[in-house]
Design a protein around this motif. Structure first.
Motif, mmCIF file in Angstrom:
data_model
loop_
_atom_site.group_PDB
_atom_site.id
_atom_site.type_symbol
_atom_site.label_atom_id
_atom_site.label_comp_id
_atom_site.label_asym_id
_atom_site.label_seq_id
_atom_site.Cartn_x
_atom_site.Cartn_y
_atom_site.Cartn_z
ATOM 1 N N ASP A 71 0.859 -1.175 0.000
ATOM 2 C CA ASP A 71 0.000 0.000 0.000
ATOM 3 C C ASP A 71 0.894 1.223 0.000
ATOM 4 O O ASP A 71 2.046 1.176 0.429
ATOM 5 C CB ASP A 71 -0.876 0.029 1.259
ATOM 6 N N PRO A 201 -3.721 -5.720 -0.874
ATOM 7 C CA PRO A 201 -4.830 -6.667 -1.006
ATOM 8 C C PRO A 201 -4.405 -8.069 -1.454
ATOM 9 O O PRO A 201 -5.222 -8.980 -1.418
ATOM 10 C CB PRO A 201 -5.736 -6.018 -2.046
ATOM 11 N N ALA A 217 -5.124 -13.889 -2.023
ATOM 12 C CA ALA A 217 -5.963 -12.741 -1.684
ATOM 13 C C ALA A 217 -5.929 -12.477 -0.185
ATOM 14 O O ALA A 217 -5.871 -13.401 0.623
ATOM 15 C CB ALA A 217 -7.395 -13.004 -2.127
ATOM 16 N N LYS A 219 -8.430 -11.270 2.070
ATOM 17 C CA LYS A 219 -9.869 -10.995 1.964
ATOM 18 C C LYS A 219 -10.305 -9.893 2.925
ATOM 19 O O LYS A 219 -11.278 -9.194 2.680
ATOM 20 C CB LYS A 219 -10.650 -12.276 2.260
ATOM 21 N N HIS A 221 -8.725 -7.165 3.731
ATOM 22 C CA HIS A 221 -7.960 -5.936 3.547
ATOM 23 C C HIS A 221 -8.817 -4.738 3.954
ATOM 24 O O HIS A 221 -10.027 -4.733 3.744
ATOM 25 C CB HIS A 221 -7.527 -5.802 2.079
ATOM 26 N N GLN A 224 -10.585 -2.931 0.527
ATOM 27 C CA GLN A 224 -11.420 -3.810 -0.268
ATOM 28 C C GLN A 224 -10.658 -5.099 -0.494
ATOM 29 O O GLN A 224 -9.539 -5.074 -0.994
ATOM 30 C CB GLN A 224 -11.749 -3.149 -1.615
ATOM 31 N N GLY A 225 -11.249 -6.210 -0.100
ATOM 32 C CA GLY A 225 -10.603 -7.492 -0.336
ATOM 33 C C GLY A 225 -10.968 -8.004 -1.712
ATOM 34 O O GLY A 225 -12.054 -7.724 -2.211
ATOM 35 N N PRO A 226 -10.053 -8.734 -2.381
ATOM 36 C CA PRO A 226 -10.371 -9.268 -3.708
ATOM 37 C C PRO A 226 -11.488 -10.299 -3.637
ATOM 38 O O PRO A 226 -11.676 -10.951 -2.605
ATOM 39 C CB PRO A 226 -9.057 -9.918 -4.145
ATOM 40 N N PRO A 547 -4.824 -3.232 -9.653
ATOM 41 C CA PRO A 547 -5.772 -3.634 -8.609
ATOM 42 C C PRO A 547 -7.211 -3.277 -8.971
ATOM 43 O O PRO A 547 -8.133 -3.971 -8.586
ATOM 44 C CB PRO A 547 -5.311 -2.845 -7.380
ATOM 45 N N LEU A 551 -9.259 -6.567 -8.117
ATOM 46 C CA LEU A 551 -10.030 -6.582 -6.871
ATOM 47 C C LEU A 551 -11.501 -6.869 -7.128
ATOM 48 O O LEU A 551 -12.211 -7.308 -6.231
ATOM 49 C CB LEU A 551 -9.891 -5.233 -6.148
#
Lengths: 557, 307
Positions: A71, A201, A217, A219, A221, A224-226, A547, A551
């Motif tokens: 990030d 993510p 992934a 999830k 995050h 937003q999780g993938p 992403p 995502l």
């Protein structure tokens, strides 16, 4: 800012002339769409990261992984806007010198340690102070101090107020201090970072250089999780193998492909071809060596460029004798737009679209050379300098791994010959090209290219007089007015005023014909429609490996 | 020539008869002559001029073979058949001229080393050994990169790298010829080195050199194709290696355009095969070890005829 040659086709030419076997892929469930197993997205690319160390990486493949695994303070959206990522708010002092970021709570690194303001301050200080990181100090140039008074506050104090702190911060990925903090000096540069602990993510599960990178992934995050479970980036020997892999369903998406494959993929079943401006804008340039003798770098400069190129009339005639549309048609199959200056159209408001391009007009080009006194005195079809010596024979070089440049060189040589200019064509190994290019200026014409930041600052800096000895200036162009405007725009806080200056700078270098920009290439990618849905194809820019797509895609029903 | 005219005539007509009986050599000769004719009359045979600029759209590239384009079009919309016809010119020019350079260097070094022996031979042959172990192609790549990219330089680079095999062969042959009685007799009656080389050694080494020339041509053609394929030649010079380079780097395989790859590949195989067949056939016909010399005590072995 990454000097990446037009198209990354690896030098795998000697491998058999059949579809090269893909690098060994990890075993993955291939039927994610039909059974309840994990949803695995397989992405094919024709390259591999050079290193996983964000401080020293050069190739765009590395940055693709960094975007997913790390990030940073800001996130660049496909529409060109910036959103806060690690902070939920920012306060800016009235003089524009102090930025106070309030960091989100509950951000975790992949190894379970919390990400705090200390990690951010540590990372920025590392990028600022580590001289072994080749590119990143550019971004921290105006940073005076970076401090973390508590766990959730980062204070950046600048030496000058700057208008573009967002674009300075997006490539400064936040590293875990508990891992990088124990490294000293050169160890930071040599660190291979194969674990690649970040907070993004996706987390790195498995990595083999030149083979594959497997990401899992995250999830939960914080943003937003993938929706998918895993992403595998698989390296193929060449772009042809990539296209084949997509056709046979071995991969679900390919990040690059030869434009020449576009006609055949257009009609393929279950495959959608997308093209558009790339998220990382790329510029192809025709570099004209015009370094003045007094600007020749004293240490490294050879400055053997043809004297005629110092004359704007000659450069102008070459521009008029360059059939950009035909080059785009032949080289890119129409998937590009004619270029004006180093600042590409995909930079949006910063691009000066008011400039009227030099028309392709052989007669006018001949007229310009006639009027300027360049006549063909010995009747061999090649003009000489006004004093009758030194025929206009220009060496033209390009990187030998470029797939576009040979055809471009061929077309340029043909139209330039019509105005009495002869080009001697030769491909050179990229290292050899760098050594003749800059700051040696041991060339006449080079066909090369730049990848651009989302902010025009870096590419504008390439044409500064100060950059001639550093090797960043490829043309040796020097203009005090331009240099002064550059300094002004770098610290101009009013966005409209800055845009006006940036436009003015483009006009200056366009009028002086510093470069001839044949085209801005589009990004051409393709994906399988029967595997995943939700690829972001209509957001203005095309970057399916970003992403923004990975995502939100989900298995096709 | 040391042979008098009549003997020479009978020898060569005998050789010709043996040659025509050797079917492989004849096929090779026909293939080579065809290629030379095609190269000479390229403007008459090719339906399009491949050096003329074409305007393309996305639909024109890699067009399938059709009546108007017998072998389809390439990545720039150019007629593959025409490029193929014109491409033979570069291959032949490079092949012939580069092999002449190779043969001249190799022949000279071989004869001098073999004839003088001793320190001269040692120096020359160790130099040859060094050149022999250096891989040709990488060195050629470097040399081409250092020189200006013209056809002449490609010929020059290939020529000065391809002589080592010839030098070793010629030296061996010279050593053998030097021991023959007529050379010793010539020396005994006071003939100088130059006279012996010119009148006794060279005529007997010449057939080997001729055969070797044909074989070296095929090597030179392959080298030129490799250099062009690697993108090191001038892209405006049309050759088969260049066609392969463009097809390979510009997505012919992705487009399924086999004609853009197979055609130049076929050309290279055709020409190399022609030279190899001809060279090997000539070797059997002209092998000087099987040759009758008017002063030689050696008689030809009958096995030669059964080949």
């Amino acid at each position: 800012m990454l000097k990446r040659i037009l198209c990354l086709t690896l030098f795998a030419l000697l491998s058999a002339a059949c579809a090269a076997a893909p690098a060994q892929a990890p075993q993955a469930d291939t039927n994610a769409a039909t059974d309840a197993g994990p949803a695995v997205v397989r992405i094919g690319w024709a390259g591999s990261p050079d290193t996983l160390n964000p401080g020293t990486a050069v190739l765009s493949e590395a940055y693709t992984l960094f975007e997913l695994v790390y990030d940073s303070m800001y996130q660049l959206q496909l529409d060109g806007s910036y959103t806060l990522e690690l902070a939920d708010s920012v306060d800016v002092s009235d003089d524009g010198l102090v930025y106070t970021y309030h960091i989100r709570d509950g951000v975790m690194f992949h190894d379970g340690e919390p990400l705090t303001a200390q990690d951010i301050a540590f990372s920025y200080n590392l990028y600022k102070n580590q001289e072994g990181f080749p590119f990143l100090p550019v971004y921290t140039e105006f940073f005076d101090t970076i401090e973390a008074p508590d766990d959730s506050t980062v204070v950046i104090t600048l030496t000058d107020a700057i208008p573009n702190i967002e674009s300075q911060l997006i490539f400064l990925y936040v590293l875990p201090e508990h891992i990088w903090g124990s490294l000293e000096g050169q160890a930071n540069v040599e660190f291979e970072n194969t674990e690649m602990i970040g907070s993004g993510p996706f987390k790195l599960l498995e990595y083999k250089q030149n083979e594959f990178a497997r990401l899992g992934a995250v999830k939960d995050h914080f943003l937003q999780g993938p929706k998918v479970d895993e992403v595998i980036f698989q390296t193929f020997e060449n772009q042809d193998a990539l296209v084949q892999a997509l056709r046979t369903g071995q991969v679900d998406m390919i990040t690059e492909m030869p434009n020449t494959a576009a006609p055949s993929l257009k009609n393929a079943e279950n495959i959608q071809l997308v093209s558009g401006p790339p998220a990382a804008p790329s510029v192809t340039d025709i570099i004209l060596d015009q370094v003045k003798p007094e600007n020749c770098p004293p240490d490294d400069g050879k400055c053997t460029g043809h004297p005629a190129l110092l004359d704007r009339n000659v450069r102008l005639a070459l521009a008029h004798a360059t059939d950009k549309q035909n080059i785009i048609d032949v080289v890119l199959l129409g998937l590009g737009s004619p270029g004006l200056t180093l600042i590409p159209d995909s930079l949006g408001v910063f691009y000066n679209s008011d400039l009227a391009d030099y028309a392709f007009d052989i007669d006018m080009a001949n007229q310009i050379l006639d009027d300027a006194g360049y006549a063909d005195t010995d009747g061999d079809g090649v003009r000489e300098m006004p004093d009758g010596t030194n025929p206009l024979i220009f060496r033209m070089n390009w990187p030998s791994d470029s797939t576009n440049a040979p055809r471009m060189a061929e077309l340029l040589a043909a139209t330039w010959a019509q105005i009495g200019v002869k080009a001697e064509l030769q491909a050179l190994d990229p290292d050899a090209l760098t050594s003749i290019c800059c700051p040696a200026f041991d060339f006449d014409v080079i066909l090369w290219g730049w990848g651009s930041d989302p902010d025009p600052n870096f590419l504008l800096s390439v044409m500064l007089t100060d950059e001639i000895p550093t090797g960043n200036s490829e043309t040796g162009y020097g203009n005090p007015d331009y240099d002064a405007l550059y300094k002004q725009q770098a610290v101009e806080l009013d966005k409209d005023k800055r845009i006006e200056m940036v436009h003015e700078m483009q006009k200056i270098v366009f009028d002086d014909v510093v470069y001839i920009i044949p085209f801005y290439a589009q990004s051409v990618q393709a994906f399988r429609t029967d595997r995943f849905t939700g690829w972001q194809t209509d957001k203005g820019k095309i970057a399916l490996e970003d992403p923004s797509s990975l995502l939100v895609i989900e298995p096709a029903k | 020539m040391a042979l008098d005219l009549a003997a020479g005539a009978t020898l060569s007509s005998a050789s010709w008869r043996r040659f025509t009986r050797n079917r492989m050599a004849l096929i090779g000769l026909i293939m080579l002559v065809t290629t030379v004719l095609v190269a000479i009359f390229a403007p008459l045979i090719a339906p399009y001029n491949p050096y003329e600029p074409v305007r393309v759209t996305i639909d024109d590239i890699y067009a399938r073979p059709s009546i108007s384009h017998l072998l389809g079009t390439d990545d720039a919309g150019k007629d593959v058949f025409s490029s193929f016809i014109y491409g033979s010119r570069v291959s032949l020019i490079v092949g012939f001229f580069a092999s002449f350079i190779s043969i001249a260097i190799g022949g000279l070094i071989g004869i001098v080393a073999g004839f003088y022996g001793g320190r001269v031979e040692n120096t020359l042959m160790r130099f040859t050994d060094i050149m022999l172990v250096i891989p040709d192609l990488p060195l050629a790549v470097v040399l081409v990169a250092l020189t200006k990219p013209s056809l002449f330089n490609i010929i020059f680079v290939i020529g000065i790298l391809g002589w080592t095999g010839t030098a070793r062969l010629v030296r061996a042959q010279t050593l053998a010829v030097k021991q023959r009685k007529f050379v010793l007799r010539a020396r005994a009656i006071g003939a100088g080195n130059w006279h012996i080389i010119r009148h006794h050694i060279f005529p007997l080494v010449l057939p080997l050199i001729v055969v070797n020339t044909v074989l070296v041509i095929s090597l030179a053609i392959l080298n030129e194709s490799a250099l062009s394929f690697l993108g090191l030649s001038d892209p405006t010079t049309l050759s088969w290696g260049q066609m392969l380079n463009f097809a390979f780097t510009r997505g012919a395989m992705s487009s399924g355009a086999w004609w853009a790859l197979v055609t130049p590949g076929f050309g290279i195989v055709w020409l190399v095969l022609a030279c190899t067949l001809l060279g090997q056939g000539m070797e059997r016909v002209l092998n000087p070890r099987l040759e009758l010399h008017h002063l030689s005590a050696v008689t030809p072995t009958p096995t030669a005829e059964t080949l």
